[in-house]
Enzyme design. Structure first.
Site, PDB file in Angstrom:
ATOM      1  N   TYR A 136       0.867  -1.306  -0.006  1.00 51.61           N
ATOM      2  CA  TYR A 136       0.036   0.041   0.177  1.00 51.61           C
ATOM      3  C   TYR A 136       0.693   1.328  -0.054  1.00 51.61           C
ATOM      4  O   TYR A 136       0.430   2.335  -0.374  1.00 51.61           O
ATOM      5  CB  TYR A 136      -0.923   0.168   1.111  1.00 51.61           C
ATOM      6  CG  TYR A 136      -2.328  -0.690   1.091  1.00 51.61           C
ATOM      7  CD1 TYR A 136      -2.360  -2.031   0.630  1.00 51.61           C
ATOM      8  CD2 TYR A 136      -3.282   0.271   1.237  1.00 51.61           C
ATOM      9  CE1 TYR A 136      -3.549  -2.564   0.597  1.00 51.61           C
ATOM     10  CE2 TYR A 136      -4.589  -0.311   1.275  1.00 51.61           C
ATOM     11  CZ  TYR A 136      -4.870  -1.633   0.922  1.00 51.61           C
ATOM     12  OH  TYR A 136      -6.059  -2.123   0.666  1.00 51.61           O
ATOM     13  N   LYS A 186       2.463 -15.314   3.153  1.00 49.26           N
ATOM     14  CA  LYS A 186       2.637 -15.903   1.752  1.00 49.26           C
ATOM     15  C   LYS A 186       4.158 -16.373   1.751  1.00 49.26           C
ATOM     16  O   LYS A 186       4.869 -15.928   0.628  1.00 49.26           O
ATOM     17  CB  LYS A 186       2.059 -15.112   0.711  1.00 49.26           C
ATOM     18  CG  LYS A 186       2.153 -15.824  -0.709  1.00 49.26           C
ATOM     19  CD  LYS A 186       0.981 -16.929  -0.791  1.00 49.26           C
ATOM     20  CE  LYS A 186       1.230 -17.644  -2.177  1.00 49.26           C
ATOM     21  NZ  LYS A 186       0.423 -18.753  -2.120  1.00 49.26           N
ATOM     22  N   ASP A 218      -3.651 -18.077   0.924  1.00 50.57           N
ATOM     23  CA  ASP A 218      -4.679 -18.558   0.000  1.00 50.57           C
ATOM     24  C   ASP A 218      -5.446 -19.691   0.955  1.00 50.57           C
ATOM     25  O   ASP A 218      -6.752 -19.796   0.928  1.00 50.57           O
ATOM     26  CB  ASP A 218      -3.730 -19.140  -1.019  1.00 50.57           C
ATOM     27  CG  ASP A 218      -2.717 -20.081  -0.899  1.00 50.57           C
ATOM     28  OD1 ASP A 218      -2.110 -19.971   0.195  1.00 50.57           O
ATOM     29  OD2 ASP A 218      -2.191 -20.924  -1.685  1.00 50.57           O
ATOM     30  N   ASP A 242      -6.690  -6.611   4.217  1.00 50.95           N
ATOM     31  CA  ASP A 242      -7.964  -5.902   3.421  1.00 50.95           C
ATOM     32  C   ASP A 242      -8.768  -6.949   2.761  1.00 50.95           C
ATOM     33  O   ASP A 242     -10.030  -6.907   2.873  1.00 50.95           O
ATOM     34  CB  ASP A 242      -7.212  -5.138   2.338  1.00 50.95           C
ATOM     35  CG  ASP A 242      -8.513  -4.144   1.636  1.00 50.95           C
ATOM     36  OD1 ASP A 242      -9.394  -3.811   2.099  1.00 50.95           O
ATOM     37  OD2 ASP A 242      -8.178  -4.205   0.095  1.00 50.95           O
ATOM     38  N   ASP A 246     -12.927  -8.352   4.319  1.00 56.72           N
ATOM     39  CA  ASP A 246     -14.355  -8.296   3.366  1.00 56.72           C
ATOM     40  C   ASP A 246     -14.555  -9.736   2.918  1.00 56.72           C
ATOM     41  O   ASP A 246     -15.838 -10.177   3.058  1.00 56.72           O
ATOM     42  CB  ASP A 246     -13.904  -7.792   1.795  1.00 56.72           C
ATOM     43  CG  ASP A 246     -13.992  -6.387   1.802  1.00 56.72           C
ATOM     44  OD1 ASP A 246     -13.770  -5.362   2.616  1.00 56.72           O
ATOM     45  OD2 ASP A 246     -14.433  -5.833   0.785  1.00 56.72           O
TER      46      ASP A 246
END
Ligand code: IPM
Ligand code: MG
Length: 352
Positions: A136, A186, A218, A242, A246
Site C-alpha cells: 500500500y 505468503k 490462500d 484488506d 471483506d
C-alpha cells in the site's frame, strides 16, 4: 472528549448522522464535536481529499469517527487526489498501524451468512490488520520497459519494527480473547512474508500463553469459508488483511455490520487515540436515499468509546442495543429487510 466526525462521501453523511444520535443519547459528559471534509467532499470543497484543516482537526482530537470515502466523479483524477487517499493519508499521518476488525455472527443472523448456518454460528474472530506498510505504501508507478511495453509496479516491503509492533498488538489482543493467534502470510513465495513470519515467531517468545500458528493467505481464505470457527485472532499485513476482512464480513452475513478501530501508539487522557470506521465503502448508488444500514458505524462508535475513552460500559450498551435490534428483525436492505437508515437509528435508540 474531543471527537472529530469525518462523514466523507456517498452514504458517509447518512450513517455518521445516526452514530452521532446514538452517542448524543448516552449524554456523555464534556464531549466536543468537530466536523471536517474528507474524500471527494474534501476535494470538491477544498481541492484535496485530505485538506490540511481536516488533518489538523483529526490530530487535535482524541478520536476520529469516519464515514466512508469514494466518489465516482473523482475516479479520473490523478491518484494523489482520489478520495481513497484521505483514509490512507489519515492512517499514515496519524500513525494508525493497528487495524482491529472483529467479525462475529449476531444471534439470529446465522441464516444470513453465505455459509451454512452451523458454520456461521461458530464465527467469533478478530482480524488484526497492519495498516501503515506493505505494498500500500511502497514506491509505485507506471513505466515503459526497454522493449516498449507499459508496466505497472508496486513495491511490497515490511521492516522488522513494523512487523514487531503489529505482532505485539495481535498477541495482546489474543490475550484478552481465546489466546490463539494465527499469522497469515505468503512465506512460500514472498521474502516480505518470510521476514514477517520470522519476526512474529521471535515476538511469540514474550507471549508463552498464546498458541501461535501460521497459515498461507490462500489457505486462510479457504479455511475462513470451510471452518471459520477455528480462528480467534488473525494477524496479517495490509493487503491480505484488506481482502480477508471483506471475506470475513460475508461469512458473518453483511458488510453493513462490521466495525473497525485503527489504533497507534499515542495515548490521550482517556485511552488510545484512534480512528473508527465501518469496513464498508461509500455505496454511491444509494447515497442520500436513506437506505444505508448505519449499524457498522454505530458499532464503530462503540469501539471508539471502548478504546479511546475507556468507556466499556457505554460501548457494551450500544453493542447490546444493536444486537437486540437485529434479533428483533430490524434488518436493512443489506440483510434483505426494509428498514432505512433513520428507522434503524430509531430502533437502536429505543433499545439503548
Ligand atoms: C478498507 C478499504 C480501504 C483499504 C480503501 C478505501 C483504500 O478497502 O478500509 O478496507 O483498501 O484499506
Ligand atoms: Mg477493504
Amino acid at each position: 472528549m474531543k471527537i472529530a466526525l469525518l462523514p466523507g462521501d456517498g452514504i458517509g453523511p447518512d450513517i455518521i448522522e445516526q452514530a452521532r444520535r446514538v452517542l448524543d443519547a448516552l449524554r456523555l459528559p464534556d464531549v466536543t464535536w468537530f466536523e471536517g471534509d474528507v474524500g471527494g467532499a474534501g476535494y470538491k470543497r477544498h481541492g484535496h481529499p485530505l485538506p490540511p484543516e481536516t488533518l489538523e482537526m483529526a490530530k487535535a482530537a482524541d478520536a476520529v469517527l469516519f464515514g466512508a470515502v469514494g466518489d465516482p466523479d473523482c475516479d479520473a483524477l490523478e491518484r494523489h487526489l482520489r478520495p481513497e487517499q484521505a483514509i490512507l493519508g489519515l492512517r499514515s499521518e496519524l500513525g494508525l498501524f493497528s487495524n482491529l476488525r472483529p467479525a462475529k455472527v449476531f444471534e439470529g443472523l446465522q441464516d444470513m451468512s453465505g455459509l451454512k448456518p452451523e458454520l456461521a454460528a461458530a464465527i467469533d474472530l478478530l482480524i488484526v490488520r497492519e495498516l501503515n506498510g506493505d505494498v500500500y505504501f511502497g514506491a509505485k508507478g507506471q513505466r515503459i520497459t526497454d522493449d516498449g511495453r507499459r508496466e505497472g509496479w508496486d513495491a511490497m516491503s515490511y521492516a522488522e519494527d513494523e512487523v514487531r509492533r503489529i505482532a505485539h498488538s495481535a498477541f495482546r489482543a489474543a490475550g484478552t480473547r481465546g489466546k490463539k493467534l494465527c499469522s497469515v502470510d505468503k512465506a512460500n513465495v514472498l521474502e516480505t512474508s518470510q521476514l514477517w513470519r520470522d519476526v512474529v515467531i521471535e515476538t511469540a517468545a514474550e507471549y508463552p500463553d498464546i498458541e501461535l500458528s501460521h497459515m498461507y493467505v490462500d489457505n486462510a481464505a479457504m479455511q475462513l469459508v470451510k471452518a471459520p470457527g477455528q480462528f480467534d485472532v488473525v494477524v496479517t499485513g495490509n493487503l491480505f488483511g484488506d481482502i480477508l476482512s471483506d471475506l470475513a464480513s460475508m461469512c458473518v452475513g453483511s458488510i453493513g455490520l462490521l466495525a473497525s478501530a485503527s489504533l497507534g501508539e499515542r495515548q490521550t487522557a482517556f485511552g488510545t487515540f484512534g480512528l473508527y470506521e465501518p469496513i464498508h465503502g461509500s455505496a454511491p448508488d444509494i447515497a442520500g436515499q436513506g437506505k444505508a444500514n448505519p449499524m457498522a458505524t454505530i458499532l464503530s462508535a462503540a469501539m471508539m468509546l471502548r478504546h479511546s475513552f475507556g468507556r466499556e460500559d457505554a460501548a457494551a450498551r450500544i453493542e447490546a442495543a444493536v444486537a437486540k435490534a437485529l434479533a428483533d428483525g430490524i434488518h436493512g436492505g443489506d440483510l434483505g429487510g426494509s428498514y432505512g437508515t433513520e428507522a434503524i437509528g430509531d430502533a437502536v435508540l429505543e433499545r439503548l
